[in-house]
Design a protein around this motif. Structure first.
Motif, PDB file in Angstrom:
ATOM      1  N   ILE A  35       0.838  -1.203   0.000  1.00  0.00           N
ATOM      2  CA  ILE A  35       0.000   0.000   0.000  1.00  0.00           C
ATOM      3  C   ILE A  35       0.872   1.252   0.000  1.00  0.00           C
ATOM      4  O   ILE A  35       0.580   2.234  -0.692  1.00  0.00           O
ATOM      5  CB  ILE A  35      -0.962  -0.020   1.202  1.00  0.00           C
ATOM      6  N   ASP A  36       1.971   1.245   0.766  1.00  0.00           N
ATOM      7  CA  ASP A  36       2.899   2.384   0.763  1.00  0.00           C
ATOM      8  C   ASP A  36       3.432   2.639  -0.646  1.00  0.00           C
ATOM      9  O   ASP A  36       3.520   3.794  -1.095  1.00  0.00           O
ATOM     10  CB  ASP A  36       4.082   2.114   1.704  1.00  0.00           C
ATOM     11  N   PHE A  37       3.816   1.567  -1.321  1.00  0.00           N
ATOM     12  CA  PHE A  37       4.337   1.696  -2.678  1.00  0.00           C
ATOM     13  C   PHE A  37       3.298   2.286  -3.618  1.00  0.00           C
ATOM     14  O   PHE A  37       3.576   3.227  -4.373  1.00  0.00           O
ATOM     15  CB  PHE A  37       4.797   0.329  -3.201  1.00  0.00           C
ATOM     16  N   VAL A  38       2.086   1.754  -3.581  1.00  0.00           N
ATOM     17  CA  VAL A  38       1.036   2.229  -4.487  1.00  0.00           C
ATOM     18  C   VAL A  38       0.673   3.678  -4.165  1.00  0.00           C
ATOM     19  O   VAL A  38       0.504   4.505  -5.074  1.00  0.00           O
ATOM     20  CB  VAL A  38      -0.207   1.323  -4.395  1.00  0.00           C
ATOM     21  N   GLU A  39       0.579   3.998  -2.901  1.00  0.00           N
ATOM     22  CA  GLU A  39       0.251   5.369  -2.508  1.00  0.00           C
ATOM     23  C   GLU A  39       1.309   6.344  -3.010  1.00  0.00           C
ATOM     24  O   GLU A  39       0.982   7.417  -3.550  1.00  0.00           O
ATOM     25  CB  GLU A  39       0.133   5.448  -0.988  1.00  0.00           C
ATOM     26  N   ALA A  40       2.598   5.985  -2.859  1.00  0.00           N
ATOM     27  CA  ALA A  40       3.683   6.846  -3.338  1.00  0.00           C
ATOM     28  C   ALA A  40       3.662   6.967  -4.860  1.00  0.00           C
ATOM     29  O   ALA A  40       3.886   8.046  -5.422  1.00  0.00           O
ATOM     30  CB  ALA A  40       5.031   6.307  -2.860  1.00  0.00           C
ATOM     31  N   TYR A  41       3.387   5.855  -5.522  1.00  0.00           N
ATOM     32  CA  TYR A  41       3.309   5.861  -6.988  1.00  0.00           C
ATOM     33  C   TYR A  41       2.193   6.796  -7.457  1.00  0.00           C
ATOM     34  O   TYR A  41       2.390   7.622  -8.369  1.00  0.00           O
ATOM     35  CB  TYR A  41       3.064   4.437  -7.471  1.00  0.00           C
TER      36      TYR A  41
END
Length: 391
Positions: A35-41
């Motif tokens: 989720i952190d990765f997708v949110e940052a993306y």
């Protein structure tokens, strides 16, 4: 490379799938790194998102809107969790995407990170399309265990989130359009007996004996359900099913068991009453408990419903069905016997279908894979959705 370092970068669907597969999101683990990765993306592309954490705070769903923020559009919904790999004979690292002979191998490649990868990889194209109807991305958790990771986000739709016009749940259907599936309820029955020497059963109460009575009743329920056939002929098998997954208890042959436990489930057709089976079981359970308490007043039988996934009922001509037909080129719908999160959306009054790339036959298997052909077909599906939402 960190999640933040990926912000604002383009990824092909295959590259995005590799990133998602690399996160070990087996359901008993946190999905927050993904989720952190997708949110940052998404932030890197200027796309705001909203998290819906679970009660423990170790998992979260994520909802994002590409396009106008003041209206509802089309939800592309998929779960981030995957089933375990323990005990399976994988020929390669399940959390490293491996492409060979037209297939992309990895845990979750088809169920269902492939669908999520397509939606995320096309975010830059969605943004450039100047959408008039928004495309919403909804990433959930715990689908493989409870299907409850979507409920908080669904509850916010029409309140703090826009109420969508249509929902597409991207479980692997080979891009066929599923408009109906069974519901499933799972249960844990714990039986507390009272230990005594087996030569004097009147001094105690056997939790295994009581459990055997209840297990037999579940078997009778399964036999009776087989006589009530679905008139539509769309389901395989064409009736409700009752299944015991685990039954254990007792410690020795000559001791009345003071504990036993049954894990069981009921899968019901959309036209069946989901309350009927549990009510029948409860009545037999009450009788078994009364029998135990005749010799052991402290005996007890408790049944806990551990998950409740509503079925998906056909809604011919719904906006979701018509849209999915246009995007997939199909002119018919299918029904499946497994459950998905789609029933939760439908029960909230949202037009919903299940439609995604890849085959369910490869799901949950060792060396799980999605074909590159199906990924390409899924991308074409997404690009047609983009064209629809421009107008």
């Amino acid at each position: 490379m960190t999640a933040s370092a990926q912000a604002g970068q383009r990824h092909t669907p295959l590259e995005m799938l590799a990133r998602l597969v690399a996160f070990d999101t087996v359901s008993d683990k946190s999905n927050l790194p993904l989720i952190d990765f997708v949110e940052a993306y998404l932030t890197g592309w200027g796309v705001p998102s909203v998290r819906f954490p679970n009660a423990k705070g170790d998992k979260a769903a994520l909802f994002a809107t590409i396009g106008p923020q003041d209206r509802g559009g089309v939800v592309l919904s998929g779960h981030t969790d995957v089933v375990p790999v323990t005990g399976q004979a994988w020929s390669r690292d399940p959390f490293t995407l491996h492409v060979e002979n037209g297939r992309a191998y990895g845990r979750g490649a088809v169920d269902m990170k492939g669908f999520l990868a397509l939606g995320l990889a096309l975010v830059p194209d969605f943004l450039a399309a100047d959408l008039k109807t928004p495309i919403h991305l909804f990433l959930s958790y715990d689908e493989e265990v409870t299907c409850l990771g979507v409920v908080d986000g669904i509850a916010a739709m029409g309140k703090t989130l826009p109420r969508p016009r249509a929902v597409i749940v991207g479980e692997p259907t080979s891009l066929d359009i599923c408009d109906a599936h069974k519901g499933v309820r799972t249960f844990q029955t714990v039986i507390k007996g009272f230990a005594a020497h087996s030569s004097k059963p009147q001094l105690g109460a056997s939790a295994v004996h009581a459990g055997a009575l209840l297990a037999a009743e579940l078997d009778h329920m399964a036999e009776d359900a087989e006589q009530r056939l679905d008139a539509s002929g769309r389901f395989d098998p064409p009736y409700d099913t009752v299944h015991i997954g685990s039954f254990h208890g007792g410690i020795a042959r000559n001791i009345l068991a003071d504990h036993s436990e049954i894990l069981w489930e009921i899968r019901t057709l959309p036209t069946s009453d989901p309350e009927a089976g549990p009510a029948r079981f409860a009545a037999v359970s009450d009788k078994a408990q009364a029998r135990m308490r005749a010799t052991a007043p402290s005996a007890a039988i408790e049944t806990l419903m551990t998950s409740d996934v509503p079925g998906l009922a056909p809604e011919p001509g719904s906006e979701a069905e018509r849209l999915a037909m246009r995007l997939s080129g199909r002119n018919h719908t299918i029904a499946v016997s497994y459950a998905t999160e789609a029933g939760h959306f439908q029960h909230a009054g949202l037009a919903t279908v299940v439609c995604g790339p890849g085959s369910i036959d490869q799901a949950h298997q060792p060396d799980e894979y999605i074909t590159l052909e199906q990924l390409q077909a899924g991308e074409a599906f997404m690009r047609k959705l983009m064209a629809e939402c421009r107008g």
